[in-house]
Structures are given as structure tokens and as C-alpha cells.
Scaffold this motif. Structure first.
Motif: not given
Ligand code: GSH
Length: 218
Positions: A185-197
């Protein structure tokens, strides 16, 4: 008014985005604010000119007109206060987002920094191997709690905020350890942050400094 921040001339992470100028760059990108970067060497950071900006001789710093700031959390907070997009308008939601900023820096980051300390700075000490599992357990405990609170939500409290920006930045420091993999869940959260332009632009800008350093040295 030109905003100038400082960053490592030669980041020890070789451009992986783990130095704290990345979170400031990210906040400026989210806020749509152009900025300039003054690169400083380790030696220059300890000299009077830089110490006048940063009493502890570190990066990042932030200068804008007559204002000079240090501490990445204070800088991100300043950017979030001055520009839309990083803190909710509703007063209670804003207070909760600020609480998450403090939680990231004051509750989650310290044990993560301890891991870096024991691995890199104290790795040659006879007690380092015995200390490692203790530090790892402290981090896991925090990640368990954070993961439980985040649940299936996209961000920590409603929409993306400076609280998420700092929390993702702090969690990213765990990537080299592989520990995040145990918390999907946290890994996906971090990935969402990294995906932000805005994050991608910030990451690319700091990586470009490291790449230029490599090109200049060959
Ligand atoms: N609490 C400070 C920590 C600043 C810090 O540790 N900066 C590191 C780079 S990420 C640094 O300048 N290290 C070099 C040194 O301490 O000599 C912040 O969040 O800005």
C-alpha cells in the motif's frame, strides 16, 4: 521575484533524488514557481557565506527577495502557504495537512535516517550489525501504522497536499533498503507521488546536475 535554492554540486546519491533539495524542487513545481539553483560543494557549505544562510552548513536553502530560509520542511511550508495547490483552503483540512507534514519529518523520517546512519556512517563499527535489526524494527513499526492509516486511500487526508509531498519524499529514502516492498500500500502511495508531473520535473532537474557532473569529469 527570483527564487533561488541551493543543492549539492555533487550529490552523494549520484542523482537518485534523495537529497532534500528534491522535495523543495517538487513543491516549487507543484506551485508552478520558476526557480534557480545555486550548486554548492561540501567545502562551500561550511564557509561563512553559506553559513549565513544555513546555520548548520547544509542544503537546501531558499532565497526570495529579502527572505532567506533553511530546513526543507519550513521551505515547503512557506511555498505551500504562498501558493495554491499544496494546502487545503478549509482551515481544519489545512491543519490536518500540516500535521502530516510534521509527522513525515518528525515521526517517520528520524528512524529512516537512523538506518542510513547505521548502514553508511557507522557501518564499520563493531556494533553496527547488532544495531541494524533494532533500527529496522523501529521503521517497520512506523510503516505498519502509516500503512494502516492510509488504507486504500489515494492520499493521507483527502486531496494531495504538502503532507503527502513530504511523506512520499521521506519514504523514498527507504527505496535502497527494499523495505518498502513489504508494504504494498505504501509502495503504491510512493509510486503515485513519483507519477505526478511536478515530481518528475523535480527529479529530472536534480538528476541533470549529476549527469552533467559525470559528463564534465570525463
Ligand atoms: N533537517 C534538514 C536536514 C538538511 C540536511 O541534512 N541536508 C543534507 C543533504 S540532504 C546535507 O546538507 N548534508 C551535508 C552536511 O550535513 O554536511 C532539512 O530538512 O533541510
Amino acid at each position: 521575484m527570483t527564487i533561488t535554492i541551493t543543492a549539492f554540486e555533487k550529490s552523494p546519491d549520484g542523482g537518485k533524488g534523495l537529497a532534500r533539495d528534491t522535495r523543495v524542487r517538487w513543491a516549487l513545481e507543484e506551485a508552478g514557481q520558476p526557480y534557480e539553483v545555486r550548486l554548492v560543494s561540501f567545502q562551500a557549505m561550511k564557509e561563512p557565506a553559506h553559513l549565513a544562510l544555513h546555520p548548520f552548513g547544509q542544503i537546501p536553502t531558499y532565497e526570495e527577495a529579502g527572505l532567506a530560509l533553511f530546513e526543507s520542511g519550513a521551505i515547503v511550508f512557506h511555498i505551500a502557504e504562498r501558493h495554491a495547490g499544496l494546502l487545503p483552503v478549509d482551515a481544519d483540512a489545512r491543519a490536518r495537512a500540516i500535521a502530516w507534514m510534521f509527522a513525515a519529518l518528525n515521526t517517520v523520517e528520524p528512524p529512516i535516517l537512523e538506518l542510513v546512519t547505521v548502514r553508511i556512517l557507522e557501518g564499520d563499527k563493531p556494533w553496527a550489525q547488532a544495531r541494524l535489526p533494532l533500527v529496522a524494527a523501529r521503521i517497520r513499526s512506523r510503516l505498519d501504522q502509516l500503512s494502516a492509516r492510509l488504507g486504500d486511500a489515494e492520499w493521507l487526508d483527502g486531496g494531495f497536499s504538502a503532507g503527502d509531498l513530504l511523506m512520499v519524499s521521506v519514504l523514498l529514502r527507504l527505496r535502497p533498503s527494499g523495505m518498502l516492498n513489504d508494504f504494498p500500500g505504501l509502495a503504491a502511495y510512493v509510486a503515485r507521488g513519483e507519477a505526478r508531473p511536478a515530481y518528475k520535473r523535480a527529479y529530472a532537474a536534480q538528476a541533470a546536475v549529476a549527469e552533467k557532473g559525470v559528463r564534465d569529469s570525463v
